[in-house]
Design a protein around this motif. Sequence first.
Motif, short mmCIF file in Angstrom:
data_model
loop_
_atom_site.label_atom_id
_atom_site.label_comp_id
_atom_site.label_asym_id
_atom_site.label_seq_id
_atom_site.Cartn_x
_atom_site.Cartn_y
_atom_site.Cartn_z
N HIS A 419 13.41 -9.53 3.10
CA HIS A 419 12.77 -9.10 1.85
C HIS A 419 13.38 -7.76 1.43
O HIS A 419 13.49 -6.83 2.24
CB HIS A 419 11.26 -8.93 2.06
CG HIS A 419 10.49 -8.77 0.79
ND1 HIS A 419 10.54 -7.62 0.03
CD2 HIS A 419 9.66 -9.62 0.12
CE1 HIS A 419 9.77 -7.75 -1.03
NE2 HIS A 419 9.22 -8.95 -1.00
N PRO A 420 13.79 -7.64 0.18
CA PRO A 420 14.51 -6.42 -0.24
C PRO A 420 13.70 -5.14 -0.14
O PRO A 420 14.28 -4.04 -0.12
CB PRO A 420 14.90 -6.73 -1.70
CG PRO A 420 13.96 -7.81 -2.14
CD PRO A 420 13.69 -8.62 -0.91
N GLN A 421 12.36 -5.25 -0.06
CA GLN A 421 11.52 -4.06 0.00
C GLN A 421 11.05 -3.74 1.42
O GLN A 421 10.18 -2.90 1.59
CB GLN A 421 10.31 -4.23 -0.93
CG GLN A 421 10.66 -4.31 -2.40
CD GLN A 421 11.43 -3.07 -2.86
OE1 GLN A 421 11.03 -1.94 -2.56
NE2 GLN A 421 12.52 -3.29 -3.58
N ARG A 423 11.99 -2.18 5.00
CA ARG A 423 12.98 -1.34 5.70
C ARG A 423 13.04 -1.70 7.19
O ARG A 423 14.11 -1.88 7.74
CB ARG A 423 12.61 0.13 5.54
CG ARG A 423 13.65 1.10 6.11
CD ARG A 423 13.16 2.55 6.07
NE ARG A 423 12.80 2.96 4.73
CZ ARG A 423 13.68 3.39 3.81
NH1 ARG A 423 14.96 3.46 4.11
NH2 ARG A 423 13.25 3.76 2.61
N PRO A 445 7.74 -0.30 4.32
CA PRO A 445 8.34 -0.59 3.01
C PRO A 445 9.48 0.37 2.68
O PRO A 445 9.53 1.51 3.16
CB PRO A 445 7.17 -0.40 2.04
CG PRO A 445 5.94 -0.39 2.89
CD PRO A 445 6.36 0.15 4.22
N VAL A 446 10.40 -0.11 1.85
CA VAL A 446 11.50 0.74 1.40
C VAL A 446 10.98 1.85 0.51
O VAL A 446 11.35 3.02 0.65
CB VAL A 446 12.55 -0.11 0.65
CG1 VAL A 446 13.62 0.79 0.02
CG2 VAL A 446 13.20 -1.11 1.59
N HIS A 447 10.11 1.51 -0.43
CA HIS A 447 9.56 2.49 -1.35
C HIS A 447 8.04 2.38 -1.36
O HIS A 447 7.50 1.41 -1.91
CB HIS A 447 10.10 2.29 -2.77
CG HIS A 447 11.58 2.44 -2.88
ND1 HIS A 447 12.22 3.63 -2.67
CD2 HIS A 447 12.55 1.53 -3.17
CE1 HIS A 447 13.52 3.46 -2.83
NE2 HIS A 447 13.74 2.20 -3.13
N ARG A 449 4.90 1.32 -1.35
CA ARG A 449 3.95 0.24 -1.08
C ARG A 449 4.58 -1.12 -1.38
O ARG A 449 5.27 -1.29 -2.38
CB ARG A 449 2.70 0.43 -1.96
CG ARG A 449 1.68 -0.68 -1.82
CD ARG A 449 0.45 -0.41 -2.67
NE ARG A 449 -0.47 -1.53 -2.68
CZ ARG A 449 -1.36 -1.76 -1.72
NH1 ARG A 449 -1.43 -0.96 -0.69
NH2 ARG A 449 -2.18 -2.81 -1.80
N LEU A 450 4.36 -2.06 -0.49
CA LEU A 450 4.75 -3.45 -0.70
C LEU A 450 3.52 -4.31 -0.52
O LEU A 450 2.86 -4.25 0.52
CB LEU A 450 5.84 -3.87 0.32
CG LEU A 450 6.17 -5.36 0.41
CD1 LEU A 450 6.68 -5.89 -0.92
CD2 LEU A 450 7.19 -5.61 1.51
N ASP A 454 2.89 -10.53 -1.50
CA ASP A 454 4.28 -10.78 -1.86
C ASP A 454 5.11 -11.07 -0.61
O ASP A 454 5.93 -12.00 -0.59
CB ASP A 454 4.83 -9.56 -2.61
CG ASP A 454 6.26 -9.76 -3.07
OD1 ASP A 454 6.64 -10.92 -3.34
OD2 ASP A 454 7.01 -8.77 -3.17
#
Length: 589
Positions: A419-421, A423, A445-447, A449-450, A454
């Motif tokens: 998933h791109p989000q 980390r 998460p990357v940024h 909140r994920l 999703d």
Amino acid sequence: MNHTIPERFAAQAARRPDACALRAAGASVTYGELDRRANRLAHRLLGLGLRPEQPVAVLLERSSDLVVALLAVAKAGGCYLPLHSADPIERMQGIVDDTAAPILLADTASRRGGLPHTDHVLIVDRGGATRGRPETAPAVDVPADALAYVIHTSGSTGRPKGVAVTHRHVTELVDDPCWATGRHERVLMVAPYAFNVSTYELWVPLLRGGTVVLAPPGRPDVAMLRRLVAAEGVTAAHLTAGLFRVIAEEDPGALAGLSEVLTGGDVIAPAAVRRVLDACPDITVRAMYGATEATLFSTSNPMSGTARPGTAVPVGRPMQGVAVRVLDEALAPAAAGGTGEVYLSGRLARGYHGRPALTAERFVADPYGEPGARMYRTGDLARWTGDGLLEFVGRADGQVKVRGFRVELGEVEAVLAEHPQVRHVAAAGYRDDDGGLRLAAYYVPVHGRLDAADLRAHARATLPDYMVPDALLPLEALPLTPNGKVDRRALPAPEAGVAADDGPPDPLQAVLCAVFAEVLGCGTVGVHASFFDLGGQSLLAMRLIARIQARLGVELSMADLFDSPTVAELAAVVGERQAPAAGRPRETP
């Protein structure tokens, strides 16, 4: 002695051609009819150029056509490659590509859900697929050591691994004396046929002259099992440890009429065994242990009458032709009563299809056997009791058992990490309040909140349902050990979730909200929250349906819940089915 599936089945068909081989949807199929139908399909497969040991993918609902298809592949000299209809199409395609299966056998129902791509697709529930083909057995020499099937299990790298099992080892399992008790004459087929227990459900009765009783397509529920056992005179069934526990707690009398119920695949709850033996005094509960790599079952422990398990349920003694060893890290026998890793020999699979390095890692030289002998390293920890019974302790590696399926935590992590989000991610197993094992995933998460919904949708697009984590927990960082590895012991335990309230429910919805919360372990459940988004899965769904029926007197199916997974949607279904006199929900006991 005949050592292949076609030979053994042909002997039964010749001996009793008019005997009942299958019961499906209220209809019977005789041994003679099953033999002729399988022969016609086998000739069609050979006409498509099927070569010895070549995999044939199979994607069908539970039906007589399914049994015909599996038997036909064996008669044609191929090996069947079962696909799980509940798997995402991407996973099915990966399995087909991994084995280069040139032919797919499917039915109309499976076709509607989408089919993986192969060179040839045969829709077997249409008469044209085999019309005009000979009804006599094809002239194919199937050696005893030829492959019978390739069943895929979870892989630590994110790539499922195919376990390649031969005909000889299937027939050796069928010949074990534990089936010669008269209790396995009418065996229920209820597990997904892509699950290794189908080897017992199909070939033990069919190659011994008994009857396979096929459960209807779809996911089972307690009410359906009760009806089927009674109506079809089922004498034996296998239920995973989780399913066995649900039935024991919700309706143990549903198993009345069975002579024997097999269970295993995870820790077996002693209380569940006691409840079933108390409710069904004439039944034998047989604890089983084994692995797909060792042709399903390796040990057996029958319990009946006054024999009640204590604080643990041992999985028994080795079956015929099987050696079970509990060894330490130096491959020496563990001390008496001490814990070690389980190694199995006898009835071992050829290995992992197309994976020689992985095969060499798990199938190792047997220092206790004849020259060239192998043993399978299970990764399970166990100990011998003072009575000579094997007692399962846990796992030694990154693998867990969920609802009877082996799950490599690395495969779950690999998919979530795509998933791109996301980390960082770590997966772990945890015990719920009922003692069942569930999956949790912890992600960074990357940024900021994920949304967990999703991430869950992302997982469902690739993983089978039993590998989708029940709990998804965001963390600012994963805990690490001093050497930089994920410290799984420091991961926080999942807490009972609380679904947002959507306003005051009506009386019927209020009862359903309470049942949802009780089964899911949530504080409150809103009327528009999906059962599956809150961590619900098939065993919890079975428990939910049983409790709704007990409290509201309305019978629901698993399909009803999958179609109407929220309280609001399910309340509409329940309301339509309630009799006018029972229009008000009863008080919760």
